[in-house]
Design a protein around this motif. Structure first.
Motif, mmCIF file in Angstrom:
data_model
loop_
_atom_site.group_PDB
_atom_site.id
_atom_site.type_symbol
_atom_site.label_atom_id
_atom_site.label_comp_id
_atom_site.label_asym_id
_atom_site.label_seq_id
_atom_site.Cartn_x
_atom_site.Cartn_y
_atom_site.Cartn_z
ATOM 1 N N LYS A 421 0.814 -1.228 0.000
ATOM 2 C CA LYS A 421 0.000 0.000 0.000
ATOM 3 C C LYS A 421 0.845 1.276 0.000
ATOM 4 O O LYS A 421 0.318 2.359 -0.240
ATOM 5 C CB LYS A 421 -0.909 0.011 1.231
ATOM 6 N N SER A 422 2.117 1.154 0.267
ATOM 7 C CA SER A 422 2.953 2.328 0.494
ATOM 8 C C SER A 422 3.293 3.074 -0.796
ATOM 9 O O SER A 422 3.939 2.531 -1.696
ATOM 10 C CB SER A 422 4.241 1.907 1.191
ATOM 11 N N GLU A 423 2.899 4.315 -0.864
ATOM 12 C CA GLU A 423 3.275 5.165 -1.996
ATOM 13 C C GLU A 423 4.759 5.503 -1.947
ATOM 14 O O GLU A 423 5.416 5.643 -2.990
ATOM 15 C CB GLU A 423 2.442 6.448 -1.992
ATOM 16 N N TRP A 424 5.300 5.628 -0.724
ATOM 17 C CA TRP A 424 6.714 5.965 -0.600
ATOM 18 C C TRP A 424 7.596 4.845 -1.145
ATOM 19 O O TRP A 424 8.585 5.107 -1.838
ATOM 20 C CB TRP A 424 7.062 6.250 0.859
ATOM 21 N N VAL A 425 7.247 3.595 -0.877
ATOM 22 C CA VAL A 425 8.025 2.478 -1.403
ATOM 23 C C VAL A 425 7.988 2.477 -2.925
ATOM 24 O O VAL A 425 8.997 2.220 -3.588
ATOM 25 C CB VAL A 425 7.518 1.138 -0.834
ATOM 26 N N THR A 426 6.820 2.775 -3.495
ATOM 27 C CA THR A 426 6.728 2.859 -4.966
ATOM 28 C C THR A 426 7.650 3.947 -5.496
ATOM 29 O O THR A 426 8.313 3.782 -6.522
ATOM 30 C CB THR A 426 5.279 3.153 -5.400
ATOM 31 N N THR A 427 7.706 5.061 -4.786
ATOM 32 C CA THR A 427 8.570 6.171 -5.203
ATOM 33 C C THR A 427 10.041 5.775 -5.206
ATOM 34 O O THR A 427 10.769 6.084 -6.142
ATOM 35 C CB THR A 427 8.367 7.379 -4.259
ATOM 36 N N ILE A 428 10.474 5.086 -4.169
ATOM 37 C CA ILE A 428 11.917 4.833 -4.057
ATOM 38 C C ILE A 428 12.378 3.587 -4.814
ATOM 39 O O ILE A 428 13.510 3.548 -5.313
ATOM 40 C CB ILE A 428 12.380 4.756 -2.581
ATOM 41 N N LEU A 429 11.504 2.567 -4.947
ATOM 42 C CA LEU A 429 11.912 1.350 -5.651
ATOM 43 C C LEU A 429 11.407 1.290 -7.084
ATOM 44 O O LEU A 429 11.982 0.585 -7.912
ATOM 45 C CB LEU A 429 11.409 0.109 -4.905
ATOM 46 N N GLY A 430 10.351 2.032 -7.374
ATOM 47 C CA GLY A 430 9.698 1.905 -8.674
ATOM 48 C C GLY A 430 8.663 0.794 -8.617
ATOM 49 O O GLY A 430 8.829 -0.201 -7.896
ATOM 50 N N GLY A 431 7.597 0.949 -9.369
ATOM 51 C CA GLY A 431 6.489 0.002 -9.322
ATOM 52 C C GLY A 431 6.873 -1.412 -9.710
ATOM 53 O O GLY A 431 6.423 -2.382 -9.093
ATOM 54 N N ASP A 432 7.720 -1.562 -10.740
ATOM 55 C CA ASP A 432 8.073 -2.896 -11.230
ATOM 56 C C ASP A 432 8.905 -3.660 -10.207
ATOM 57 O O ASP A 432 8.601 -4.816 -9.879
ATOM 58 C CB ASP A 432 8.838 -2.773 -12.552
ATOM 59 N N VAL A 433 9.958 -3.038 -9.678
ATOM 60 C CA VAL A 433 10.817 -3.705 -8.700
ATOM 61 C C VAL A 433 10.035 -3.993 -7.419
ATOM 62 O O VAL A 433 10.166 -5.070 -6.822
ATOM 63 C CB VAL A 433 12.066 -2.850 -8.399
ATOM 64 N N LYS A 434 9.219 -3.057 -7.008
ATOM 65 C CA LYS A 434 8.386 -3.255 -5.817
ATOM 66 C C LYS A 434 7.502 -4.486 -5.989
ATOM 67 O O LYS A 434 7.401 -5.324 -5.076
ATOM 68 C CB LYS A 434 7.521 -2.020 -5.580
ATOM 69 N N GLN A 435 6.867 -4.634 -7.148
ATOM 70 C CA GLN A 435 5.971 -5.759 -7.383
ATOM 71 C C GLN A 435 6.731 -7.077 -7.422
ATOM 72 O O GLN A 435 6.294 -8.094 -6.858
ATOM 73 C CB GLN A 435 5.203 -5.562 -8.685
ATOM 74 N N ARG A 436 7.892 -7.075 -8.066
ATOM 75 C CA ARG A 436 8.680 -8.312 -8.137
ATOM 76 C C ARG A 436 9.118 -8.760 -6.740
ATOM 77 O O ARG A 436 9.065 -9.951 -6.419
ATOM 78 C CB ARG A 436 9.912 -8.107 -9.027
ATOM 79 N N TYR A 437 9.569 -7.819 -5.948
ATOM 80 C CA TYR A 437 10.004 -8.142 -4.591
ATOM 81 C C TYR A 437 8.828 -8.659 -3.775
ATOM 82 O O TYR A 437 8.935 -9.675 -3.070
ATOM 83 C CB TYR A 437 10.613 -6.901 -3.936
#
Length: 476
Positions: A421-437
């Motif tokens: 749910k974190s918008e900040w994590v999306t900002t720092i990792l990017g949506g693709d890397v965040k989803q893969r992780y």
């Protein structure tokens, strides 16, 4: 096979230490990478006793991968080292599998022949995408770029030191055999600071410390930890990328030394219930013009306004970052204040149940300690998210933020919900890397019981990213 005809490089530990410290000084002084590359290539061409170069890199979860390249091949082809990224968990999909390895010549290590084999040296690689840019899933490259950006823009030196705890167990591959045996066997039951000279734990610590010293770690102290068969081997702080590299080398050295001694070095956060788990307390500071920006002799706990704002930003998103800092099902067993581990999203100079601690320091050593990090987390992702958050994040308007009654997730499912749910994590990792992780962590969680219970379950060991068993994973 006889070795009398093999003229492979074997250096004494004192010679290795001199070479590795000189290379480390080049990194500290930010010597032109082109100059270092020229030096290393000339050395490899001239040193006929080197047969192979170990190139190492880390995947998205932080698992270290190693490739041995023939020395002559590498010298002639270092700018075109391709590999199949689809075979690395969390990297590219099969349809876009080609990736390349670039050599980070500054991260070059001379290795002890009795541990790594004669005639070998080691260097860290950087994963390059098809377009020639750093691959987004290689968090080492992300961290390196961020550190350079902060230095170029603000003159900041990002520094880190990690206190990495682990366990030493009887037998080789004790983790991979856990699903058959159902338990780990201690090699020592002495506890904190207590291990007689010559017993297995002490011999392991002594041997590992000597290897680290030879590889330029600049050791500080080493000792058995609180739990039986638990150890910690400390070394000095360094530039943030170097610090993360040394975490990977630390674990590699420990595992290799233990294996050679017929034992297993484990970095599971809580392999045995009822005793203290293993953490990776992460100490960070920032210097500019040789001034420690975390220090203020007149500040609260002698910490500067800059330092406290850094802490407040981390506390703001403590839950969102939890699955980065605590990357496995097993890690959530450790977050128990009854065993000196943190579970509260607060900051304190004394309370070891706090996510962030402000250690006693001075103008040189003042720092922020993030205590909630597990030793199995990806060190590059950990340090990148801590520094990126501490410098660039926002501060929440929460009353009494530093002491508010807020708690870290006590299971990986809740941690994943907060992460997703974190918008900040999306900002720092990017949506693709965040989803893969997230997908990787979810897959591991789904193979384990949803409730931790009071005993360690075989599945949380055998489906752990550090323990990875290809045969078992292949059954799913």
């Amino acid at each position: 096979m006889s070795s009398e005809y093999r003229d492979f490089l074997e250096l004494s530990y004192s010679e290795l230490e001199d070479l590795n410290l000189a290379a480390k000084e080049q990194r500290r002084n930010r010597v032109d990478p082109a100059k270092i590359q020229e030096e290393r290539l000339a050395y490899l061409r001239d040193e006929r006793r080197i047969k192979a170069v170990m190139v190492v890199f880390s995947d998205l979860e932080g698992r270290l991968h190693m490739l041995d390249y023939d020395k002559k091949f590498l010298v002639n082809s270092y700018d075109n080292l391709t590999f199949d990224g689809s075979s690395i968990r969390g990297f590219t999909a099969q349809r876009e599998s080609d990736l390349r390895l670039a050599i980070d010549w500054a991260a070059f290590y001379w290795t002890p022949a009795d541990v790594f084999g004669a005639g070998k040296v080691l260097v860290f690689g950087e994963v390059i995408d098809k377009n020639g840019e750093h691959y987004a899933g290689d968090l080492r490259g992300v961290l390196k770029n961020y550190a350079k950006e902060q230095f170029d823009k603000n003159g900041y030196h990002l520094n880190a030191a990690n206190e990495i705890e682990g366990f030493l167990f009887e037998g080789i591959d004790a983790e991979r055999s856990f699903h058959e045996l159902g338990s780990f066997e201690y090699v020592n039951k002495g506890g904190y600071y207590h291990s007689l000279p010559g017993d297995p734990l002490r011999e392991f610590i002594d041997t590992t410390a000597e290897v680290q010293r030879a590889m330029g770690f600049e050791n500080e102290k080493d000792h058995p930890e609180v739990a039986p068969s638990q150890f910690e081997i400390n070394y000095t702080y360094g530039d943030v990328v170097m610090a993360a590299d040394q975490i990977q080398l630390y674990k590699l050295i420990c595992r290799q030394v233990a294996t050679q001694m017929g034992m297993t070095a484990s970095f599971l956060p809580k392999p045995v219930t009822g005793v203290n788990g293993s953490g990776m307390h992460t100490n960070v500071s920032i210097t500019k013009d040789k001034t420690n920006l975390m220090w203020d002799p007149n500040g609260e706990e002698k910490t500067s306004k800059f330092g406290w704002e850094f802490v407040d930003r981390i506390l703001t998103v403590g839950s969102d970052l939890c699955v980065v800092l605590n990357a496995s099902v097993n890690a959530y067993r450790r977050l128990d204040p009854h065993f000196e581990a943190p579970n509260q999203i607060k900051a304190s100079a004394t309370d070891r149940g706090s996510m962030v601690r402000i250690p006693i320091g001075n103008a040189k050593s003042a720092r922020v300690e993030v205590r909630s990090v597990g030793p199995d987390a990806n060190p590059y992702m950990v340090l990148y998210t801590i520094f990126k958050t501490g410098l660039d994040g926002e501060i929440a308007k929460i009353e009494n933020l530093r002491q508010a009654e807020r708690y870290l997730p006590d299971n990986i499912y809740t941690a994943l919900e907060d992460f997703n749910k974190s918008e900040w994590v999306t900002t720092i990792l990017g949506g693709d890397v965040k989803q893969r992780y997230s997908d990787l962590k979810q897959a591991s969680a789904d193979r384990c019981p949803r409730l931790l219970g009071t005993i360690v379950k075989p599945c949380e060991i055998q489906f752990h990213h550090d323990v990875y068993n290809q045969l078992l994973w292949g059954q799913f």
